[in-house]
Design a protein around this motif. Sequence first.
Motif, PDB file in Angstrom:
ATOM      1  N   PHE A 146       1.020  -1.364  -0.071  1.00 44.53           N
ATOM      2  CA  PHE A 146      -0.111  -0.007   0.042  1.00 44.53           C
ATOM      3  C   PHE A 146       1.095   0.866   0.034  1.00 44.53           C
ATOM      4  O   PHE A 146       1.732   1.587   0.362  1.00 44.53           O
ATOM      5  N   LEU A 147       0.989   2.229  -0.356  1.00 43.51           N
ATOM      6  CA  LEU A 147       0.844   3.217  -1.231  1.00 43.51           C
ATOM      7  C   LEU A 147       0.030   4.119  -0.141  1.00 43.51           C
ATOM      8  O   LEU A 147      -0.727   4.531  -1.000  1.00 43.51           O
ATOM      9  N   PHE A 148       0.337   4.895   1.197  1.00 48.07           N
ATOM     10  CA  PHE A 148      -0.592   5.937   1.745  1.00 48.07           C
ATOM     11  C   PHE A 148      -0.096   7.505   1.393  1.00 48.07           C
ATOM     12  O   PHE A 148       1.137   7.585   0.931  1.00 48.07           O
ATOM     13  N   LEU A 149      -0.951   8.017   0.490  1.00 47.68           N
ATOM     14  CA  LEU A 149      -0.775   9.837   0.275  1.00 47.68           C
ATOM     15  C   LEU A 149      -1.128  10.562   1.563  1.00 47.68           C
ATOM     16  O   LEU A 149      -1.906  10.876   1.483  1.00 47.68           O
ATOM     17  N   ALA A 171      -3.430   7.966   8.407  1.00 44.87           N
ATOM     18  CA  ALA A 171      -3.264   6.580   7.838  1.00 44.87           C
ATOM     19  C   ALA A 171      -2.130   6.124   8.882  1.00 44.87           C
ATOM     20  O   ALA A 171      -2.152   4.771   8.437  1.00 44.87           O
ATOM     21  N   ARG A 172      -1.874   6.489  10.012  1.00 44.41           N
ATOM     22  CA  ARG A 172      -1.024   6.122  10.982  1.00 44.41           C
ATOM     23  C   ARG A 172      -1.832   4.811  11.174  1.00 44.41           C
ATOM     24  O   ARG A 172      -1.236   3.757  11.796  1.00 44.41           O
ATOM     25  N   VAL A 173      -2.653   5.740  11.729  1.00 46.21           N
ATOM     26  CA  VAL A 173      -3.381   3.921  11.880  1.00 46.21           C
ATOM     27  C   VAL A 173      -3.691   3.158  11.485  1.00 46.21           C
ATOM     28  O   VAL A 173      -3.729   1.592  11.651  1.00 46.21           O
ATOM     29  N   LEU A 174      -4.178   3.076   9.862  1.00 52.08           N
ATOM     30  CA  LEU A 174      -4.255   1.680   9.420  1.00 52.08           C
ATOM     31  C   LEU A 174      -3.518   1.161   8.726  1.00 52.08           C
ATOM     32  O   LEU A 174      -3.827   0.186   8.587  1.00 52.08           O
ATOM     33  N   LYS A 175      -2.224   2.209   8.498  1.00 51.29           N
ATOM     34  CA  LYS A 175      -1.037   0.859   8.753  1.00 51.29           C
ATOM     35  C   LYS A 175      -1.138  -0.170   9.625  1.00 51.29           C
ATOM     36  O   LYS A 175      -0.301  -1.062   8.959  1.00 51.29           O
ATOM     37  N   GLU A 176      -1.202   0.528  10.446  1.00 53.37           N
ATOM     38  CA  GLU A 176      -0.915  -0.733  11.979  1.00 53.37           C
ATOM     39  C   GLU A 176      -2.257  -1.679  11.407  1.00 53.37           C
ATOM     40  O   GLU A 176      -2.003  -2.901  11.874  1.00 53.37           O
ATOM     41  N   GLN A 177      -3.425  -1.349  11.569  1.00 53.65           N
ATOM     42  CA  GLN A 177      -4.443  -2.191  11.170  1.00 53.65           C
ATOM     43  C   GLN A 177      -3.998  -3.256   9.951  1.00 53.65           C
ATOM     44  O   GLN A 177      -4.089  -4.299  10.401  1.00 53.65           O
ATOM     45  N   GLU A 193       2.606  -4.482   3.424  1.00 59.35           N
ATOM     46  CA  GLU A 193       3.797  -3.833   3.041  1.00 59.35           C
ATOM     47  C   GLU A 193       3.530  -2.310   2.821  1.00 59.35           C
ATOM     48  O   GLU A 193       2.157  -2.033   1.850  1.00 59.35           O
ATOM     49  N   VAL A 194       3.504  -1.006   3.601  1.00 50.61           N
ATOM     50  CA  VAL A 194       2.869   0.207   3.749  1.00 50.61           C
ATOM     51  C   VAL A 194       3.642   1.530   3.470  1.00 50.61           C
ATOM     52  O   VAL A 194       4.415   1.148   4.961  1.00 50.61           O
TER      53      VAL A 194
END
Length: 379
Positions: free
Chosen positions: A6-9, A21-27, A36-37
């Motif tokens: 995943f690429l989070f912008l 974004a950080r919370v969803l990355k952890e989840q 991978e995020v």
Amino acid sequence: MAKRKFLFLYLTTGAGHISTARVLKEQILKQNPDAEVVMANGFDKGNILGKVGFELLYFWATNFFHGLFPLIYDISQHRAFATFVSKMMRFHTVHYLKKVIKREQPTDIVSFHFALSSYAKSAVIRLHKKINITVMVTDPFTVPNAWFWDRSLDYFVYSEEAKQTGIAQKVPESQIKVVPFVMNPKYLEPFGKEDIVALRKKHGYDPNKKVVLLVGGGDGLPGAVDIVNKCVLKKAQFAIAVVCGKDMGKYAYLESLSRLYPKLDLHVYGFVNYLDELIKLSDCVVMKAGPATLLEVLSCRKPIIISRYIHNQELGNMRFAVRNKVGYFIQKPSKIYDKVEELLSDKNFDERIAENFDRLTFDTDSSKIAKLLLDKPVR
């Protein structure tokens, strides 16, 4: 099965986008450790127009020139203006995002800011790639039209009200999904009176003294200095905690004030990664109506006084708190001080407000959003 990447912008316009974004990355990593995020600011350092027009202008408009943001907001509601601004930054931004996508080779892109969504789509098209693109709408209730300018993308929203805004902008209903509020799980951890006492001792507060917290997202609470000055004049008997975020000018002034008036029980912080603890040890919170902080405070069942909200964009957040009788909207520093005194001196207030919080329910299981993203088939 292909590995998910995943690429989070995001952009640094307030703290809500990047914290989501950080919370969803952890989840996502919790549910799929092999995934991978990668998180990336959608504007590179060379994007002067983007940095000034969105990040810097946002900071000044929301913290100092309060009449400027309503003007910008209302104009940006019109597609013609948004298209004009978008075209000015398109070449540079799309070129940069193409480089990021080529480097990272994501299977999925999630945009956490409306200014990046169409650019990400254009970059994917020009690279002739097939990549899932999802827009995470971080404004819960009153959502700017600009979030939904591209009618071909998938949208995650927090409320039916937000969904209706998207439908009004002619986004197909099937492409808009109402999801739980994204929140760091640490705000949802239960705590009792003994935990509050322990937190107060840990952070240097008198366990038996009432505490009011002033907080306003990444740049601190606009007007916090005026409120603290009123506490000085009134010789406040409660402790005051102020989180200044990145506003070091405010931090320096309040630090000087605490030394000048040692009898004022003033605790000043810059950027903190333990805001949950400061919320939990407090008795009430004075804040700006940013969506992330608002929901975090309400999840900790703390009454709030909203002193500022961003024109229209955060109006729904303020109304949500007031409508559910867990918050007040007061702008004048002297009136804010009076309300704080009233709340902290009312022996029955905690019991009454608890009933209102018992009636306040909203889904905060962000693991459901992570599952929705992971369940999307790789294109």
